[in-house]
Design a protein around this motif. Structure first.
Motif, PDB file in Angstrom:
ATOM      1  N   LEU A 184      -7.078  -3.633  -5.547  1.00  0.00           N
ATOM      2  CA  LEU A 184      -7.042  -2.177  -5.666  1.00  0.00           C
ATOM      3  C   LEU A 184      -5.687  -1.677  -5.186  1.00  0.00           C
ATOM      4  CD1 LEU A 184      -8.241   0.624  -6.158  1.00  0.00           C
ATOM      5  CD2 LEU A 184      -9.259   0.507  -3.855  1.00  0.00           C
ATOM      6  N   PHE A 185      -4.929  -1.108  -6.120  1.00  0.00           N
ATOM      7  CA  PHE A 185      -3.615  -0.565  -5.791  1.00  0.00           C
ATOM      8  C   PHE A 185      -3.749   0.942  -5.611  1.00  0.00           C
ATOM      9  CE2 PHE A 185       0.447   1.334  -7.318  1.00  0.00           C
ATOM     10  CZ  PHE A 185       1.240   0.932  -6.258  1.00  0.00           C
ATOM     11  N   VAL A 186      -3.387   1.424  -4.425  1.00  0.00           N
ATOM     12  CA  VAL A 186      -3.481   2.852  -4.106  1.00  0.00           C
ATOM     13  C   VAL A 186      -2.074   3.407  -3.923  1.00  0.00           C
ATOM     14  CG1 VAL A 186      -4.453   4.595  -2.573  1.00  0.00           C
ATOM     15  CG2 VAL A 186      -5.687   2.450  -2.965  1.00  0.00           C
ATOM     16  N   ASP A 187      -1.639   4.165  -4.913  1.00  0.00           N
ATOM     17  CA  ASP A 187      -0.320   4.793  -4.833  1.00  0.00           C
ATOM     18  C   ASP A 187      -0.385   6.010  -3.915  1.00  0.00           C
ATOM     19  OD1 ASP A 187       2.348   5.022  -5.364  1.00  0.00           O
ATOM     20  OD2 ASP A 187       2.096   6.038  -7.295  1.00  0.00           O
ATOM     21  N   GLU A 188       0.703   6.231  -3.157  1.00  0.00           N
ATOM     22  CA  GLU A 188       0.772   7.361  -2.219  1.00  0.00           C
ATOM     23  C   GLU A 188      -0.406   7.330  -1.236  1.00  0.00           C
ATOM     24  OE1 GLU A 188       3.283   9.468  -2.201  1.00  0.00           O
ATOM     25  OE2 GLU A 188       4.239   9.016  -4.105  1.00  0.00           O
ATOM     26  N   ILE A 189      -0.694   6.154  -0.705  1.00  0.00           N
ATOM     27  CA  ILE A 189      -1.882   5.996   0.146  1.00  0.00           C
ATOM     28  C   ILE A 189      -1.830   6.888   1.379  1.00  0.00           C
ATOM     29  CG2 ILE A 189      -0.942   4.031   1.458  1.00  0.00           C
ATOM     30  CD1 ILE A 189      -3.812   2.856   1.394  1.00  0.00           C
ATOM     31  N   HIS A 190      -0.634   7.274   1.803  1.00  0.00           N
ATOM     32  CA  HIS A 190      -0.516   8.138   2.982  1.00  0.00           C
ATOM     33  C   HIS A 190      -1.101   9.526   2.739  1.00  0.00           C
ATOM     34  CE1 HIS A 190       3.098   8.905   0.543  1.00  0.00           C
ATOM     35  NE2 HIS A 190       3.029  10.137   1.006  1.00  0.00           N
ATOM     36  N   ILE A 226     -12.667  -5.825  -1.986  1.00  0.00           N
ATOM     37  CA  ILE A 226     -11.352  -5.502  -2.543  1.00  0.00           C
ATOM     38  C   ILE A 226     -10.260  -6.159  -1.722  1.00  0.00           C
ATOM     39  CG2 ILE A 226     -12.071  -3.261  -3.502  1.00  0.00           C
ATOM     40  CD1 ILE A 226     -10.584  -1.981  -1.034  1.00  0.00           C
ATOM     41  N   LEU A 227      -9.151  -6.422  -2.377  1.00  0.00           N
ATOM     42  CA  LEU A 227      -7.897  -6.724  -1.695  1.00  0.00           C
ATOM     43  C   LEU A 227      -7.046  -5.477  -1.901  1.00  0.00           C
ATOM     44  CD1 LEU A 227      -5.907  -9.979  -1.573  1.00  0.00           C
ATOM     45  CD2 LEU A 227      -4.712  -7.838  -1.990  1.00  0.00           C
ATOM     46  N   LEU A 228      -6.773  -4.774  -0.827  1.00  0.00           N
ATOM     47  CA  LEU A 228      -6.077  -3.486  -0.904  1.00  0.00           C
ATOM     48  C   LEU A 228      -4.565  -3.690  -0.883  1.00  0.00           C
ATOM     49  CD1 LEU A 228      -6.142  -0.324  -0.784  1.00  0.00           C
ATOM     50  CD2 LEU A 228      -6.031  -0.583   1.710  1.00  0.00           C
ATOM     51  N   VAL A 229      -3.882  -3.049  -1.816  1.00  0.00           N
ATOM     52  CA  VAL A 229      -2.425  -2.954  -1.781  1.00  0.00           C
ATOM     53  C   VAL A 229      -2.089  -1.470  -1.865  1.00  0.00           C
ATOM     54  CG1 VAL A 229      -0.237  -3.517  -2.878  1.00  0.00           C
ATOM     55  CG2 VAL A 229      -2.101  -5.197  -2.862  1.00  0.00           C
ATOM     56  N   GLY A 230      -1.618  -0.922  -0.765  1.00  0.00           N
ATOM     57  CA  GLY A 230      -1.236   0.485  -0.735  1.00  0.00           C
ATOM     58  C   GLY A 230       0.262   0.636  -0.859  1.00  0.00           C
ATOM     59  N   ALA A 231       0.690   1.722  -1.482  1.00  0.00           N
ATOM     60  CA  ALA A 231       2.121   2.009  -1.615  1.00  0.00           C
ATOM     61  C   ALA A 231       2.417   3.341  -0.946  1.00  0.00           C
ATOM     62  CB  ALA A 231       2.519   2.057  -3.079  1.00  0.00           C
ATOM     63  N   ALA A 275      -1.587  -9.175  -8.637  1.00  0.00           N
ATOM     64  CA  ALA A 275      -2.925  -9.333  -9.212  1.00  0.00           C
ATOM     65  C   ALA A 275      -2.926 -10.433 -10.270  1.00  0.00           C
ATOM     66  CB  ALA A 275      -3.386  -8.002  -9.813  1.00  0.00           C
ATOM     67  N   ALA A 276      -1.872 -10.448 -11.106  1.00  0.00           N
ATOM     68  CA  ALA A 276      -1.794 -11.475 -12.146  1.00  0.00           C
ATOM     69  C   ALA A 276      -1.636 -12.868 -11.550  1.00  0.00           C
ATOM     70  CB  ALA A 276      -0.631 -11.159 -13.089  1.00  0.00           C
ATOM     71  N   GLU A 277      -0.824 -12.968 -10.505  1.00  0.00           N
ATOM     72  CA  GLU A 277      -0.578 -14.271  -9.861  1.00  0.00           C
ATOM     73  C   GLU A 277      -1.842 -14.822  -9.208  1.00  0.00           C
ATOM     74  OE1 GLU A 277       2.215 -16.231  -9.094  1.00  0.00           O
ATOM     75  OE2 GLU A 277       3.751 -15.123 -10.195  1.00  0.00           O
ATOM     76  N   THR A 278      -2.710 -13.949  -8.735  1.00  0.00           N
ATOM     77  CA  THR A 278      -3.902 -14.388  -7.999  1.00  0.00           C
ATOM     78  C   THR A 278      -5.179 -14.261  -8.823  1.00  0.00           C
ATOM     79  OG1 THR A 278      -4.021 -12.168  -7.018  1.00  0.00           O
ATOM     80  CG2 THR A 278      -2.897 -13.877  -5.743  1.00  0.00           C
ATOM     81  N   ASP A 279      -5.038 -13.930 -10.099  1.00  0.00           N
ATOM     82  CA  ASP A 279      -6.178 -13.820 -11.018  1.00  0.00           C
ATOM     83  C   ASP A 279      -7.203 -12.798 -10.521  1.00  0.00           C
ATOM     84  OD1 ASP A 279      -7.431 -14.453 -13.389  1.00  0.00           O
ATOM     85  OD2 ASP A 279      -8.684 -16.009 -12.486  1.00  0.00           O
TER      86      ASP A 279
END
Length: 441
Positions: free
Chosen positions: A119-125, A144-149, A80-84
């Motif tokens: 949007l960072f979604v932890d435990e997306i499963h 949103i740009l989704l990043v799931g973990a 997120a920081a790298e892409t502002d």
């Protein structure tokens, strides 16, 4: 992009210590740039999947798949920081549809004002199928740009629509060399070395089991001890319990380890087979499940090369039921050793699969009339049983007749190997084939 295995201090340790002295060590050492992330160079370097995206300015939605403590949350923040992009974090454990709607609405307003949201979604499963579907329109229109973990295999836990819109990035558990770099950073931050000798230091890092967060928590515990000199491995073990290995009896680890056990048995490696057996039992796997799978190995990979193998497995299974744990587990271990050292053959397994294929191909062909029983007059008149040769009446106990449907080309389904008892079965089969050819059967 810099090498990820970077031993530079990263953020100013002194500043971190002055401003967040009470913060946990893992938080104080959180990387400030992607180049300071340890252990994931394969995906973050310039030619890696994430590095290439950042270099080309084409970051897309992602699923970060990996075990605990390998940097999933940190990488998401730094992306997120790298892409502002504005960073928003939620957990699928504590969030539902109402929370998601609020997040999507805030992201939509931010987009109207010219900003973007990662949007960072932890435990997306943990989200169900309907909740996963709710992300799709907001991913597609750029809200949103989704990043799931996730620690679970996305192929099984995430629906196809979500996976088609996000690239899966696999993060690996940290190696001992990575954990050592992390320990060195911790020592610089703390301003003193760990009070451990070499073997104790290695043991401490092994206890972390590839989890960077766990390693830093263990280091923080050790540094808090008031000790003179350096502790030995034995002294460390007295003070610190080994961290339990990650093992999900219903998830990937369950299937990965039984696969490793099966392939070690098939590969005739008793030491590796015992290791994977122990890993499963130490992780709390049900020994009855192991007994069933080990018996399957005897059928699939040993078969008639050693008919006693199946008996050994069934006996071990019965012994476990009588003795329970831990005594009964020794019977399973001995069965695994026997299977690993037994001659291997999948000829019976292959023959059965080939027979199933032939049965599907030929449909409902009738058996030849001469091998059909004729209990009624009508059936006798239809020729049932006519011309059947009773094999026991033959001098050598073999008539050589055809038992396949009339007109069906005789297939070769069972091909025994030249190993173990199947060597004898092959000798017998070759004799029958030669006699059948001589007699025209």
């Amino acid at each position: 992009m810099a090498d990820l295995f970077d031993t530079s201090p990263g953020p100013d340790p002194g500043a971190a210590a002055r401003t967040t002295r009470a913060a946990p060590l893992a938080d104080r050492l959180r990387p400030a740039t992607l180049s300071q992330v340890i252990g994931q160079g394969r995906v973050l370097e310039r030619d890696g999947p994430l590095g290439a995206m950042l270099s080309s300015g084409s970051l897309s939605s992602l699923i970060l798949w990996g075990p605990p403590g390998v940097g999933k949350t940190t990488i998401a923040r730094l992306l997120a920081a790298e892409t502002d992009l504005h960073f928003v974090q939620i957990s699928a454990i504590f969030s539902g549809v109402p929370e998601l709607r609020k997040v999507f609405e805030a992201a939509r307003l931010r987009r109207q004002q010219g900003g973007g949201t990662l949007l960072f979604v932890d435990e997306i499963h943990r989200f169900n199928r309907a909740q996963q579907d709710s992300f799709l329109p907001h991913m597609e229109d750029g809200t949103i740009l989704l990043v799931g973990a996730t620690t679970e295999n996305p192929s099984f836990e995430l629906n196809a629509a979500l996976l088609s819109r996000a690239q899966v990035i696999v993060l690996k558990r940290l190696e001992l060399a990575d954990l050592e770099l992390l320990a060195q950073r911790a020592e610089r931050e703390l301003g003193r070395p760990l009070p451990l000798d070499g073997p104790a230091r290695d043991a401490l890092l092994e206890m972390a089991d590839g989890d960077g967060r766990a390693a830093l928590n263990l280091i923080e515990q050790v540094v808090a001890w008031k000790v003179d000199g350096r502790l030995s491995k034995a002294q460390l073990s007295q003070r610190l319990m080994r961290r339990a290995a990650v093992y999900d009896k219903s998830g990937d680890e369950h299937f990965n380890l039984i696969s490793a056990l099966h392939k070690s048995v098939r590969g005739s490696d008793p030491d590796a087979a015992l290791y994977w057996l122990a890993r499963m039992l130490e992780g709390g796997e049900d020994p009855r499940y192991i007994a069933r799978r080990v018996t399957r190995m005897a059928i699939e990979d040993i078969g008639l090369a050693d008919p006693a193998a199946q008996r050994h497995c069934l006996d071990a299974w019965a012994l476990y039921e009588r003795l329970g744990s831990p005594e009964g587990e020794l019977a399973l271990a001995q069965a695994v050793i026997y299977l690993a050292l037994a001659p291997k053959s999948n000829a019976g397994y292959s023959a059965y699969k080939a027979a199933r294929a032939e049965a599907r191909r030929t449909g409902s062909l009738m058996p030849p009339a001469h091998i059909l029983n004729a209990p009624t007059k009508l059936m006798k008149e239809q020729g049932y049983g006519a011309g059947y040769d009773y094999d026991h009446d033959a001098e050598d106990g073999f008539s050589g007749q055809n038992y396949f449907p009339d007109g069906m080309k005789r297939p070769v389904l069972y091909t025994p190997v030249e190993r173990g008892f199947e060597r004898e079965l092959k000798r017998r089969l070759d004799w029958f084939v030669s006699q059948r050819a001589r007699r025209g059967g």
